[in-house]
Design a protein around this motif. Structure first.
Motif, mmCIF file in Angstrom:
data_model
loop_
_atom_site.group_PDB
_atom_site.id
_atom_site.type_symbol
_atom_site.label_atom_id
_atom_site.label_comp_id
_atom_site.label_asym_id
_atom_site.label_seq_id
_atom_site.Cartn_x
_atom_site.Cartn_y
_atom_site.Cartn_z
ATOM 1 N N GLN A 73 0.831 -1.206 0.000
ATOM 2 C CA GLN A 73 0.000 0.000 0.000
ATOM 3 C C GLN A 73 0.867 1.258 0.000
ATOM 4 N N ASP A 74 1.961 1.237 0.755
ATOM 5 C CA ASP A 74 2.856 2.395 0.795
ATOM 6 C C ASP A 74 3.647 2.530 -0.504
ATOM 7 N N GLN A 75 4.030 1.425 -1.096
ATOM 8 C CA GLN A 75 4.688 1.464 -2.406
ATOM 9 C C GLN A 75 3.752 2.100 -3.434
ATOM 10 N N PHE A 76 2.496 1.724 -3.373
ATOM 11 C CA PHE A 76 1.495 2.290 -4.285
ATOM 12 C C PHE A 76 1.386 3.803 -4.089
ATOM 13 N N SER A 77 1.410 4.240 -2.834
ATOM 14 C CA SER A 77 1.326 5.664 -2.521
ATOM 15 C C SER A 77 2.532 6.413 -3.071
ATOM 16 N N GLN A 78 3.711 5.822 -2.996
ATOM 17 C CA GLN A 78 4.914 6.470 -3.517
ATOM 18 C C GLN A 78 4.878 6.545 -5.043
ATOM 19 N N VAL A 79 4.434 5.480 -5.685
ATOM 20 C CA VAL A 79 4.275 5.511 -7.147
ATOM 21 C C VAL A 79 3.290 6.605 -7.534
ATOM 22 N N ASN A 80 2.241 6.751 -6.737
ATOM 23 C CA ASN A 80 1.233 7.778 -7.026
ATOM 24 C C ASN A 80 1.821 9.183 -6.958
ATOM 25 N N VAL A 81 2.674 9.454 -5.981
ATOM 26 C CA VAL A 81 3.312 10.767 -5.889
ATOM 27 C C VAL A 81 4.084 11.060 -7.174
ATOM 28 N N LEU A 82 4.838 10.084 -7.666
ATOM 29 C CA LEU A 82 5.636 10.283 -8.876
ATOM 30 C C LEU A 82 4.749 10.497 -10.096
ATOM 31 N N GLN A 83 3.643 9.751 -10.179
ATOM 32 C CA GLN A 83 2.716 9.926 -11.292
ATOM 33 C C GLN A 83 2.074 11.313 -11.262
ATOM 34 N N GLN A 84 1.756 11.810 -10.070
ATOM 35 C CA GLN A 84 1.148 13.134 -9.964
ATOM 36 C C GLN A 84 2.141 14.240 -10.316
ATOM 37 N N LEU A 85 3.438 14.013 -10.080
ATOM 38 C CA LEU A 85 4.446 14.967 -10.537
ATOM 39 C C LEU A 85 4.393 15.103 -12.059
ATOM 40 N N GLN A 86 4.220 13.976 -12.744
ATOM 41 C CA GLN A 86 4.093 14.012 -14.202
ATOM 42 C C GLN A 86 2.837 14.770 -14.601
ATOM 43 N N ASN A 87 1.747 14.544 -13.886
ATOM 44 C CA ASN A 87 0.500 15.254 -14.191
ATOM 45 C C ASN A 87 0.646 16.755 -13.985
ATOM 46 N N VAL A 88 1.270 17.145 -12.877
ATOM 47 C CA VAL A 88 1.450 18.570 -12.587
ATOM 48 C C VAL A 88 2.286 19.235 -13.675
ATOM 49 N N SER A 89 3.355 18.588 -14.086
ATOM 50 C CA SER A 89 4.263 19.194 -15.070
ATOM 51 C C SER A 89 3.639 19.306 -16.452
ATOM 52 N N SER A 90 2.469 18.689 -16.656
ATOM 53 C CA SER A 90 1.808 18.754 -17.963
ATOM 54 C C SER A 90 1.073 20.069 -18.186
ATOM 55 N N HIS A 91 0.871 20.859 -17.137
ATOM 56 C CA HIS A 91 0.047 22.063 -17.247
ATOM 57 C C HIS A 91 0.843 23.234 -17.818
#
Length: 239
Positions: free
Chosen positions: A171-189
Motif C-alpha cells: 500500500q505504501d509502495q502504491f502511494s509512492q508511485v502515485n506521488v511520482l505519477q502526480q508529478l508528471q501530471n502537474v508538469s503537464s500544465h
C-alpha cells in the motif's frame, strides 16, 4: 463543530488582520496533499504564511489532457492562481503512508461500474487515479527495474526506483508511485511550463511516513525517495 467555533473565537486575529493577511499573501510554496487527516496533521506544525496547502482525495491532480473534456476540479485552478501571483518557487506533491483513499482505488474494491457512476468519490478516483494504477501494475512485474516518467516535454524523462529493498508495504509502495505519477501530471500544465523550463519553479515529490514521523523527498539524482535530515536538505533541493 462547537469546539472549532470556540477555537475560532479564541483567536486574537481581527477582521482587519485578516484583510491585511489576504492582501500580503504571496505564495512561494504550494503543497498538493491528501484530504486524510494523517497528512494534514503532519504538515500543520510546519506551515508558514507563504505556504498554500491544496487537498484532494489521494493527492490526485488531473492531467492537462483533460482540458475541455472533464471538470478538472479546484486543485488545478488554485495552482494556477498561486502561479499567477508571481512569487511561486516550489510545488510539492505530498503523499503519505497507509493512505486509505488510495486503497479504495484497487480494482478489487470497486465492485461495479454502476457504483463508480453513482459515487463522486469513486468517479474521481477512477478518472484521475487509473494512470497510477496502470503504472503500479507495471511496477509489480519487475520491482527492481526503474520506472520512467515524463517532465515538461516528451524529451525530458527521468527514472525512479520505488523501494527496491522491499521495506514498505504494498500500500505504501502504491502511494509512492502515485506521488511520482502526480508529478508528471502537474508538469503537464501549460501555465507552469515557462517557469519550470527557466528553473524559476521547482517540482518536488514528498512522502510522509506517519508511523515513524519521517518525511521523505524524491531525489532525481538518487532516483528514489530519500529520508530528509538536517544534513541533506540542501542537496535534495538541488535541481
Amino acid at each position: 463543530m462547537k469546539q472549532f467555533l470556540r477555537n475560532l473565537l479564541g483567536k486574537s486575529c481581527s477582521i482587519q488582520n485578516l484583510k491585511q493577511t489576504s492582501q500580503e499573501l504571496k505564495p512561494r510554496v504550494v503543497i498538493l496533499t491528501c484530504v486524510e487527516a494523517a497528512a494534514r496533521r503532519f504538515l500543520s506544525s510546519s506551515l508558514q504564511h507563504d505556504v498554500v496547502v491544496l487537498c484532494s482525495p489521494g493527492n490526485l491532480i488531473p492531467h492537462s489532457k483533460l482540458y475541455g473534456k472533464e471538470v478538472l476540479g479546484s486543485e488545478v485552478a488554485s495552482m494556477e492562481w498561486a502561479c499567477s501571483q508571481g512569487s511561486l518557487e516550489h510545488v510539492v506533491v505530498c503523499g503519505h503512508s497507509n493512505c486509505q483513499i488510495l486503497g479504495a482505488l484497487g480494482k478489487w474494491q470497486i465492485q461495479s461500474a454502476s457504483n463508480v457512476m453513482s459515487s463522486p468519490f469513486l468517479s474521481w478516483l477512477t478518472q484521475h487515479g487509473n494512470s497510477t494504477l496502470t503504472r503500479f501494475e507495471r511496477y509489480e512485474m519487475d520491482r527492481l527495474q526503474p520506472m520512467t516518467f515524463q517532465g515538461i516535454s516528451p524529451k525530458e524523462l527521468w527514472d525512479a526506483y520505488v523501494d527496491p529493498q522491499c521495506h514498505w508495504t504494498e500500500q505504501d509502495q502504491f502511494s509512492q508511485v502515485n506521488v511520482l505519477q502526480q508529478l508528471q501530471n502537474v508538469s503537464s500544465h501549460g501555465f507552469l511550463k515557462p517557469k519550470l523550463k527557466s528553473g524559476a519553479l521547482q517540482l518536488h515529490g514528498m512522502w510522509l511516513d506517519s508511523r515513524e514521523q519521517s518525511p521523505y523527498l524524491f531525489s532525481k539524482e538518487q532516483q528514489r525517495f530519500m529520508r530528509i535530515t538536517d544534513d541533506n536538505i540542501d542537496s535534495l533541493l538541488k535541481i
